[in-house]
Each structure stands twice: as structure tokens, then as C-alpha cells.
Design a protein around this motif. Structure first.
Motif, mmCIF file in Angstrom:
data_model
loop_
_atom_site.group_PDB
_atom_site.id
_atom_site.type_symbol
_atom_site.label_atom_id
_atom_site.label_comp_id
_atom_site.label_asym_id
_atom_site.label_seq_id
_atom_site.Cartn_x
_atom_site.Cartn_y
_atom_site.Cartn_z
ATOM 1 N N GLN A 54 0.925 -1.251 -0.026
ATOM 2 C CA GLN A 54 -0.121 -0.215 0.064
ATOM 3 C C GLN A 54 0.844 1.266 0.137
ATOM 4 N N ILE A 55 2.146 1.029 0.416
ATOM 5 C CA ILE A 55 2.929 2.242 0.810
ATOM 6 C C ILE A 55 4.008 2.393 -0.455
ATOM 7 N N ILE A 63 6.425 11.519 -10.225
ATOM 8 C CA ILE A 63 6.136 11.007 -8.910
ATOM 9 C C ILE A 63 6.802 11.383 -7.692
ATOM 10 N N ARG A 64 5.906 11.479 -6.511
ATOM 11 C CA ARG A 64 6.536 12.021 -5.479
ATOM 12 C C ARG A 64 6.478 11.062 -4.347
ATOM 13 N N PHE A 65 7.473 11.015 -3.463
ATOM 14 C CA PHE A 65 7.558 10.212 -2.055
ATOM 15 C C PHE A 65 6.536 10.879 -1.331
ATOM 16 N N HIS A 66 6.119 10.230 -0.290
ATOM 17 C CA HIS A 66 5.191 10.860 0.703
ATOM 18 C C HIS A 66 6.198 11.794 1.397
ATOM 19 N N ASP A 67 5.450 12.832 1.935
ATOM 20 C CA ASP A 67 6.202 13.677 2.749
ATOM 21 C C ASP A 67 6.667 13.039 4.329
ATOM 22 N N THR A 114 5.819 5.722 -2.456
ATOM 23 C CA THR A 114 5.088 6.569 -3.458
ATOM 24 C C THR A 114 3.538 6.144 -3.563
ATOM 25 N N GLY A 115 3.236 5.224 -2.679
ATOM 26 C CA GLY A 115 2.152 4.499 -2.796
ATOM 27 C C GLY A 115 0.678 5.304 -2.586
ATOM 28 N N LYS A 141 -5.120 8.226 2.791
ATOM 29 C CA LYS A 141 -4.901 8.466 1.377
ATOM 30 C C LYS A 141 -3.879 9.334 1.047
ATOM 31 N N ASN A 142 -3.038 8.994 0.211
ATOM 32 C CA ASN A 142 -1.659 9.952 -0.310
ATOM 33 C C ASN A 142 -2.346 11.113 -1.081
ATOM 34 N N PRO A 143 -2.569 12.321 -0.486
ATOM 35 C CA PRO A 143 -3.067 13.475 -1.457
ATOM 36 C C PRO A 143 -2.427 13.813 -2.881
ATOM 37 N N ASP A 144 -1.080 13.372 -2.755
ATOM 38 C CA ASP A 144 -0.347 13.634 -3.808
ATOM 39 C C ASP A 144 0.162 12.355 -4.754
#
Lengths: 607, 433
Positions: free
Chosen positions: A76-77, A119-123, A239-240, A257-260
Motif C-alpha cells: 500500500q505504501i 511521482i513524489r515520495f510521501h512527505d 510513493t503509494g 490516502k496520499n493526497p499527492d
């Protein structure tokens, strides 16, 4: 000496009353605390998916995510380059973070993969300023090197071993020196620019492209590993579609949820029947749909089942002991149907079997003895007792749903027939079992089911005069014995790592014999090995099919295994769950496609 | 008293040491192979060897004499290389994965693991026979066992014990005498194990890949939230009800309670758990079915209740016996003869004296509360230590089992000490010296 009877009675009564009052106060307190038992999400509120895992999760480190649940949790991540198409069957790979399927050179040795841009990694605090940076192919190269790092102790290294030019040398050097050099270039892993990955293989390999779907090949930012060090396993920076917001080992995982999240769409095509069952209602829409995914780890059957019945879980498998109560005529039982519960019956990509050790002087050298055993195995009863009467009788190692599976094929050397069994046993030199030494059957567990399965085999064999001695093992001891070639016969199963028949046929490949690989039967056959080496690199087509069928016939003729079943899974779905399709193996981060109709759930809970 | 406690604590050292030796015997000497368990279905011979090296399982069991001779080993290897040079293979030409063999400095750290790989390079099939023979001699001498990395390359090593002894003897004759280096003697599995135990560094779990010390710390609190209230409520209620029984001995109340306890004790704990969860939580909806979330009181209420219900009956029965034993003592008769009120006799005299066996049977359990209750934790989803321990046993996660056993041993000793100290408080006749 003693007080009078009446006096004692009075005081005793008082005491009991006092106790009762105390109890009532206690119960009242608990009641007050226990009020809101199921938390509600209103129609306008966030969409929450609720899922249970039946086994523990290690954590989220993709390099260690070999088991189904740790893999699902990491998926998921973290994102690999590709994933399997969520709906289509047979399984087909589609790009996830890659722009397209890899460009494969003529000699099938070089793979060129373009990465999507932006594509961006999570903050995460591991990045400077706490803002996730852009994903590049260096993150994939780094992640793959981690799998090769002996200090990471990834069992998944086995998948890469011997495949990528230069990676093995790096691994071996680190094994000797104790230090893995992440900055050392690897010839087989090159990045001409940050969005192009060029992989060079040591030999053509049909399974390589499947590795690019597995969680352990997902991109991992070096910053996160170096920031969290030993605790990296308890964090998730990918980046999930989902970010990890809560992780209580042994207990629960919560994602938000990953907003980006980059632009990933719900599939527009599906398998036959998917449109009718509403699985294409959201075709083409951007995912993820659910705002929150809550996973509870529930290892016991009863609480998991009760939570499903109460609506605290969206879906549930059917516990073995509840099967008769929950499933009637392949449908949910009436009391569940009234509640709107739906069923999905999915064949697993697996096979259960009884394996013979081909280097054992008694059983390995006598094909007719093995054939006698195969004819004496009462699989109908096996299915009835241990699999709730469900599952497809296996005729070969290849399960339905994979290339090379032939629904019309019947294995001529193993139908249940005691007369044939007795005849083969006599031909084998042991008429009525006379002169045959006791055969040891090793069971893979010490639990009741394992014991019963072993006893079932013992009973079957006694019908034709073969004496079986059962040895119960813990799983590690069991696999150790197989590795040391100490077993004669044993019951075991294989589940697909990826949806290709090669994954099953490799179990008979001579050079993979114990202890070098996964050919626990130690079967050796030059013709088979040659064919295997060919189908390992051949693309699907008539030539490959012909060769696979030849291999199937060779191992049937030699009775290396007694094929039992391809198992079937029953999934029950509560009425508010949408877009849910059960994946029979680790095929991708599929939670992002699913959602819950919160209004319907609220109505249901409120009833 | 202080001297006594200190002395007792010192006694614990040999006890715990003995436990450690037994644990070592069970897990390292006769136990299964953790490397194999970790690798699961991917356990190839090479992978197992490499992981064993990572985990330090390729070290000698008790003392590392091999490494103690590392200095002389190194000299021996160099001498062997000289010999090889004279036989026509220049050492600088011998390369292993791009590194010249001269890089023998790696031997300083982990000689047993490094040398075979280096010597292995000399043993390629097809190499001149004298070279292979010499290299295999060096290998046998250094590792004392069959080759590690490239089985096929070591055929000469396997020619039989006789050859090995002959090789060894040959090698001995030409081996220069060097003083052993004792630096490495303690580089063995036993000393690593003892050191880890002394520093409470249990390493990582095989199955979960988490630090065991963290797993224990994280799991202890949830376990205690169930067992501590459960235990004290059960003991308190048990003592109270036992007093009532004793007070009204052979009366209706006593008989009813005893009858109920007998019934309660004949029901297995599992039935309490399953029944409690199904009826109280699912059917009546009084408690949550499963989970462990804030407010935790809500989620531990039912497990605590079940814990109390299940442990109350045996408590009442034994406490009642202890109290009745006291009731028949002479001093009770004397007190009553002097006209002391029944309540006073029971509460002031009998209860106080009955406390000694009560303490014996309860305080010893106290430390184990932190290990939690397996069934309650599994059924109610409490992330405690009970389920951790059992999961570890079933998945052969030996480092975890070992850590728990070790901690259990310490707790037992501490529990014993605590019991003895409590005696002193409960009974002034006992003085601890």
C-alpha cells in the motif's frame, strides 16, 4: 464456639447483597464505557475500508516482505514498477510507476524501462524540509541492492540471485567483507538518466518481468533507510496511494490516502462477468477512492467472524469450522443473504501434494511402488475431510488460471483404484505389501489437522498393505529434513510466487535438488531439465505449450508426486463494499481500487 | 534485611547462569537452524551458510580456538601461498572477485568465514593437481571442516578421513610455529550468547524481524492492562469470598459458594473466553468484540472480567482452606473463649495468619502477569506478550523463545525473593537474615 445459625445467615446475606451491589456498579461502569461499540462514518464523512489480516505482519520493509500479509502491508505504501491488472484474468502486467512495459532486446537480456515523471515520495521527516522528493530509477536500483545486501538478511534475494549482471559479485564480496558498497556501480543496473533504467540479465529469464511486480522490487528512498536505520521496518516512506499513519505491531495498521498520489485510473476492462457484477462502475476514475484503510490483525477465527457479522469488517474469509453454517449450496447461508452478504469463490493458484524423495533407496527407485501409492490415495475423502469438500482434483502441478493448464487432461497414473494399486504393488515386488519395509511419512506440522492428514494417508495405505509410520515435525525441522534428503514421503503445498507455470515446473528441475533449491523430491531427468531450461526463456505460444505438456507427462509417468488439490477460497462481502475482487496472490496494491459505500453501511449498522 | 536481599540477589546469579547454560544447550547445540527458519522456502545451501555467518552461527560453540590461532593461521596461509608460488602459481595472480588474495587482512575480523573463500579461488576444477592438493590442505587445516562456498571445488577435501589426517600431518610438518592470539578465544557462540544475555540484547526476531527487546517492552503494557486488574480483583474478591465461606462454614452460603466454584473450575478457560466473547460481546453487545484502542478500559473490560471469573474459583477454594486451617488452631479457640467477637477473631487473628500461605500462592504469580494471558490476547486482539510467545514457539522463532525463557527465569527468582520479603511483613516471627 460458633455463632448461632440465624446470626450467620443474616451477615452472609448482607455480604452477598454488598457483593451484588459492587458487581452492579462495576458492570454499570463497563456498560457506560462500552457504549459506542462500532464507530460510525456518516454519509458525508470519510470513506473507510476495514480489513482483517489473519496472520502477523513483520513491518513494512519491502526487502523483508516475503509473506502474503507483510507483502500486502508494504504494497500500500511502496510501489514496484508494474502491477497486475486488477480485474483481468488470466493475469496481465500493466505499468504502475513505469511509463510502459519494458523494451526487451532481441537476445532478451537487456530490459529498458522508462519511469513516469513527477511521482513524489510521501512527505516524511527523512527528507530535507520534510517534503517528499521526486522518484527516480536510482530508488529502484538502491532498493534492489538492499535485497542483495547480506546484512538486510532478505530471503527474497533468492529471486534475484544469478539473474542481474554484477549484482551477485557485489553480494558475495559483501558476504566476505561484511560491508555492502551501495555506491559501487553494477553493470546490470544502469541509469542513463534519472527516468530510465537499463537492466542487464545474465541469461534470458521468463520470470524476471514478474519480479518487477513483487513488493521487494519496489522503490525505497535511501534517505528513509539511513534516517530510520534499524527501525526502518516500522516506517513507510513510499510513493503509494496510502501513507502509513498508525502501526501497532500485533494489532493494527491504519493508512490514509496520499493526497499527492500520481495519476492512476481504475481499469476500464475486466474479466467476463465483471461488468455485470458492477466491478466496472468506476472505470476510468482516478484512484484511490477510500480515505482511510484500517487493518486489524485477528488471528482467531471466532472474533474475525463475529466482527464480520457485526459489520466491523468489510469482507471475510470463511473459517473452516464455520463453513457449514455460513455457506449453503455455494451461496451465503440464508441468514447472511438476508443481510445482503455476497460471495466470491476463487480458485487459488496452488497445488497440494504428497511428495516422494527420489533418492530414497526404497521409494525413490521403484516407480511402480509410487504408482501403487498414487492409486491408493483416496482424494475424494481428503477433500471431504480437510477442504470442506471444495477444491479441484489436481492432475498436474499447474493450477487452473495459468498458461499450460489443460482442463481436459486426466493423469493416467493416479486415479483412486485399489485393484490397480494392489497390482502395481505386486509388480513392484511387494505383493500385498509383503517384504516392503515401513515407510515414513513426515508431516509438516504438529497441529491436529496435520496429524489427521497424516493418519488419513496411513489409513489409505494400510488398505493395500503398505505400513506407514508418521513423524510429526515443526515446520522448520520439516524443511530441514527435506533439505537433508532425509524424508521418504510427505504432504506439502506450493502457492504461486507469480502466475507462470515455470514457478511450478521448477520444482522438478534436477539442478534445484535439495539442498540447492526447491526440488525437494530430488527428481532428476535430463530430458525434463532440458525442456525446463527451454520453457524458462520461451514466450507463451504453441511451442512453449507443447513443451510444458511434455514435461507434465514425464513427471506423471514417473509418479514423482501424488497430486491432491487446487484449493478454492470463499470470500464473503458485506453489502456496502464496492469494487472488491479477491487477488489469489500478491499482485499489487489493490486496496486503492476498492471503496465502501458509507451511507449504506450506516443504514446497515443502524438497523 | 538489606543484607539478606543483597545476598539473595547474588544467589540469583548462579541460578540465572545455570538457566542460561541450559538454554544455550537447548537452542544452540541441539536446537533447529534459525537461518533455515528465516529463509523459509528460499533456503538454499549457500543462502543458509551466508545467513549463519550474518547471525554468528558459524562461530565455534564454546571457545574459538581456531581464531585464537588466527595469527598462525595467517602465517600458514602465507606459507602455503609461498609453496604454491614455487609450484608455479604466483599468489598475486590469484584473484577472487577482483581482489588479490593478499588481502588477507580480512582474517583479522572473521577468519573462519573469510579464508575459505580466498582458498576457494585456488581450488578451481582443472587447476594443477599439486596446487589443488595444497590449497585443500590449507582449507582443511584452517576451517577444520568441509568447504563452505563452492562444494564442487572441494572434491579433494572429501577424499576421506585418512587423506585428511595425512594432509594435516603433512601440513603440520611445514607449519611455522607462531604464538596463538588469544584475542579471539571469546568469539564463540557461547560467549556472544552470555554477553547478549548480560546486556539484555536479545537481537532480532527471526520471523518478525523486530528487536526482541522492543517487542517485549511494547507487549508488556497491553498484557499488564489485563492481568494486573484481573489478578488483584481476583485475589481481592477471592479472599473476601473465602472469608465469607470460612465465617459461615458449612452454612448455606458456604455450600453454595463451594458448589459454584467446583462448577466454575470444571469449565475450561477456553470456554470462558469463547462463551464470554460470543454472549457478552456479540449477542448482548455489552463490550467490544475485539480490539485494543483508546479508551483502553473499554476494550480490556471483558478480558479482565473473564480473567477474574476464571481465576476466582480456584482462589476461593485454596484461600478458604488456608483460612479454615487457621480457624482450627488453639489460639482461635483461646480468643473465642476470652469472648473476642467473631468478626474480630476472623479479621484480626485468622486473616493475618492465613496470609502466609495466601502470599506464598499469589506473590509468586506476580512477575508472570507481565507475560500475559495467551487466549485472552488472541481472542480479544490485545497486542501483548502471551500471543507473542506462543507465535514464537509455533514458528520456531528461537531467539524470541530464548529471550522469554531467560526473562521468565529471572522473574521466577525475583518472585521468590518478593515472596520471602512479604513473609517478613506478614509474619513478625520470620526475620530475614
Amino acid at each position: 464456639m460458633r455463632g448461632s445459625r440465624s446470626e450467620r445467615g443474616d451477615a452472609g446475606l448482607k455480604f452477598l447483597v454488598l457483593l451484588g451491589a459492587l458487581g452492579a456498579i462495576g458492570a454499570g461502569t463497563y456498560l457506560a464505557l462500552g457504549r459506542r461499540l462500532v464507530e460510525e462514518g456518516g454519509a458525508g464523512g470519510p470513506i473507510v475500508r476495514r480489513q482483517a489480516f489473519v496472520a502477523q505482519v513483520k513491518g513494512f520493509d519491502p526487502a523483508l516482505a516475503g509473506d502474503l500479509y507483510s507483502g500486502t502491508a508494504a504494497f500500500q505504501i511502496y510501489e514496484p514498477l508494474y502491477e497486475f491488472h486488477y480485474l483481468e484474468r488470466p493475469f496481465r502486467e500493466i505499468p504502475l510507476t513505469a511509463e510502459a512495459m519494458p523494451e526487451i532486446s532481441q537476445d532478451r537480456l537487456t530490459y529498458r524501462i522508462r519511469l513516469k515523471k513527477g511521482i513524489r515520495f510521501h512527505d516524511d521527516s527523512c527528507f530535507p524540509g520534510g517534503t517528499g522528493r521526486e522518484l527516480t530509477v536510482h530508488d529502484y536500483i538502491y532498493a534492489w541492492k538492499r535485497v542483495a545486501d547480506p546484512r538486510v538478511q532478505s530471503e527474497l534475494w533468492a529471486f534475484f540471485q544469478g539473474k542481474i549482471v554484477g549484482l551477485d559479485a557485489l553480494h558475495d564480496r559483501a558476504s566476505t567483507s561484511g560491508n555492502f558498497d551501495y555506491d559501487a556501480p553494477v553493470e546490470g543496473l544502469q541509469a542513463p538518466d534519472p527516468h530510465t533504467l537499463v537492466v542487464k540479465l545474465t541469461r534470458p529469464s521468463v520470470d524476471f518481468v514478474y519480479l518487477l511486480v513483487m513488493p521487494f522490487t519496489a522503490a525505497v528512498p535511501r534517505e528513509a533507510v539511513e534516517h530510520y536505520k534499524d527501525d526502518f521496518i516500522n516506517h513507510g516512506v513510499g510513493t503509494g496511494a496510502y501513507r502509513l499513519v498508525e502501526w501497532v505491531p500485533n494489532s493494527r495498521i491504519v493508512y490514509e490516502k496520499n493526497p499527492d498520489y500520481h495519476d492512476v485510473r481504475y481499469p476500464e476492462t475486466g474479466a467476463p462477468g465483471d461488468r455485470e457484477s458492477g466491478l466496472l462502475a468506476d472505470a476510468g476514475k482516478r484512484v484511490p477512492f477510500s480515505d482511510r484503510v484500517e487493518i486489524t490483525i485477528i488471528t482467531e477465527d471466532q472474533p474475525r467472524w463475529l466482527q464480520f457479522e457485526r459489520g466491523a469488517l468489510d469482507i471475510a474469509g470463511v473459517p473452516k469450522d464455520a463453513h457449514g453454517k455460513a455457506i449453503v449450496n455455494e451461496q451465503p447461508a440464508p441468514y447472511l443473504r438476508e443481510k445482503g452478504v455476497q460471495i466470491e469463490i476463487v480458485p487459488e493458484l496452488d497445488v497440494t501434494y504428497i511428495c516422494f524423495n527420489m533418492v530414497d533407496p526404497v521409494i525413490g527407485k521403484n516407480r511402480l511402488l509410487r504408482r501403487a501409492i498414487a492409486h491408493a490415495a483416496d482424494l475424494e475423502k481428503t477433500r471431504e475431510i480437510f477442504f470442506n469438500g471444495r477444491g479441484l482434483y489436481a492432475q498436474s502441478p499447474i493450477p487452473p488460471g495459468l498458461f499450460g493448464y489443460d482442463p481436459n487432461y486426466r493423469n493416467p497414473h493416479q486415479e483412486y483404484n485399489l485393484d490397480k494399486a494392489r497390482k502395481h504393488l505386486a509388480d513392484a515386488g511387494y505383493p500385498g505389501g509383503e517384504g516392503l519395509p515401513e515407510i515414513v511419512y513426515d508431516s509438516s506440522g504438529t497441529d491436529t489437522t496435520s496429524r489427521q492428514m497424516a493418519e488419513h494417508f496411513q489409513e489409505n495405505m494400510s488398505k493395500i498393505g503398505i505400513k506407514i509410520r508418521i513423524e510429526a515435525n515443526t515446520w522448520p525441522a520439516f524443511s530441514e529434513k527435506i533439505n537433508k534428503r532425509q524424508c521418504q514421503a510427505w504432504g506439502i503445498a506450493w502457492g504461486a510466487d507469480y502466475p507462470d507455470p515455470e514457478n511450478f515446473l521448477q520444482l522438478f528441475y534436477g539442478p534445484s535438488s535439495s539442498p540447492n533449491g526447491q526440488n525437494g523430491s530430488n527428481y532428476q531427468n535430463p530430458e525434463y531439465d532440458k525442456l525446463y531450461e527451454e520453457i524458462r526463456v520461451l514466450p507463451d505460444g504453441p511451442d512453449r505449450l507443447r513443451k510444458i505438456h511434455r514435461m507434465r507427462d514425464i513427471i506423471a509417468e514417473d509418479n514423482v508426486w501424488v497430486y491432491e488439490l487446487h484449493r478454492v477460497t470463499y470470500i464473503l462481502k458485506n453489502p456496502w463494499i464496492r469494487n472488491y475482487k479477491y487477488p489469489p496472490f500478491l499482485g499489487g496494491a489493490f486496496y486503492k481500487y476498492t471503496k465502501a459505500d458509507m451511507a449504506e453501511r450506516k443504514k446497515w449498522i443502524g438497523e | 534485611m538489606t543484607a539478606y536481599i543483597i545476598r539473595r540477589l547474588l544467589y540469583t546469579i548462579p541460578i540465572v547462569f545455570g538457566v542460561l547454560l541450559i538454554l544455550f544447550l537447548i537452542f544452540n547445540v541441539v536446537g533447529g537452524n534459525p537461518a533455515r527458519a528465516m529463509l523459509g522456502k528460499y533456503a538454499t545451501k549457500k543462502a543458509v551458510r551466508e545467513l549463519e555467518h550474518q547471525l554468528g552461527l558459524d562461530l565455534p560453540l564454546i571457545v574459538n580456538l581456531d581464531s585464537a590461532f588466527a595469527g598462525s593461521e595467517r602465517a600458514f596461509v602465507l606459507a602455503t601461498l609461498d609453496r604454491l608460488e614455487r609450484l608455479g602459481t604466483a599468489p598475486e595472480k590469484l584473484v577472487l572477485e577482483g581482489e588479490p588474495v593478499k588481502a588477507l587482512t580480512v582474517m583479522d575480523e572473521r577468519p573462519r568465514a573469510a579464508v575459505p573463500a580466498l582458498i576457494g579461488a585456488l581450488l578451481e576444477p582443472g587447476a594443477p593437481e599439486p596446487r589443488r592438493a595444497w590449497a585443500s590442505v590449507a582449507l582443511v587445516w584452517i576451517t577444520g571442516e568441509d568447504a563452505i562456498y563452492r562444494p564442487s571445488a572441494y572434491a579433494p577435501v572429501r577424499e576421506g578421513l585418512l587423506t585428511r589426517w595425512r594432509d594435516w600431518w603433512e601440513a603440520r610438518k611445514t607449519r611455522p610455529a607462531f604464538a596463538p592470539s588469544w584475542r579471539y578465544v571469546l568469539q564463540s557462540q557461547l560467549f556472544h550468547f552470555l554477553w547478549d544475555a548480560a546486556t539484555f540484547d536479545f537481537g532480532k526476531s527471526i520471523q518478525r524481524r523486530q528487536f526482541i527487546s522492543q517487542m517485549i517492552l511494547r507487549g508488556a503494557v497491553p498484557s499488564l492492562t489485563v492481568t494486573i486488574p484481573g489478578f488483584f480483583l481476583a485475589v481481592g474478591l477471592g479472599l473476601g469470598l473465602a472469608l465469607v465461606c470460612a465465617f459461615y462454614r458449612a452454612g448455606v452460603v458456604d455450600r453454595t459458594i463451594v458448589f459454584l466454584t467446583v462448577i466454575a473450575m470444571s469449565i475450561t478457560f477456553l470456554a470462558y473466553v469463547i462463551g464470554g466473547q460470543y454472549v457478552l460481546a456479540h449477542k448482548l453487545g455489552l463490550f467490544p468484540v475485539h480490539g485494543y484502542l483508546p479508551p483502553y478500559a473499554k476494550f480490556v473490560a471483558l478480558p479482565v472480567l473473564i480473567f477474574v471469573l476464571a481465576s476466582l474459583a480456584p482462589d476461593i477454594r485454596s484461600f478458604r482452606t488456608y483460612i479454615l486451617d487457621e480457624v482450627s488452631q488453639d489460639y482461635v479457640r483461646t480468643a473465642r473463649a476470652k469472648g473476642v467477637a467473631n468478626q474480630d477473631v476472623m479479621l484480626r487473628h485468622v486473616l493475618k495468619n492465613a496470609m502466609i500461605p495466601v502470599i506464598t500462592s499469589t506473590v509468586i504469580h506476580l512477575p508472570f502477569l507481565f507475560l500475559g494471558s495467551l487466549l485472552l490476547e488472541r481472542f480479544f486482539g490485545i497486542p501483548g506478550l502471551g500471543s507473542t510467545m506462543v507465535d514464537a514457539v509455533f514458528s520456531a522463532d528461537w531467539p524470541v523463545v530464548r529471550a522469554f525463557t531467560y526473562i521468565g527465569a529471572i522473574l521466577y527468582v525475583v518472585g521468590n525473593l518478593a515472596t520471602d520479603i512479604c513473609y517478613a511483613f506478614a509474619d513478625p516471627r520470620i526475620s530475614l537474615r
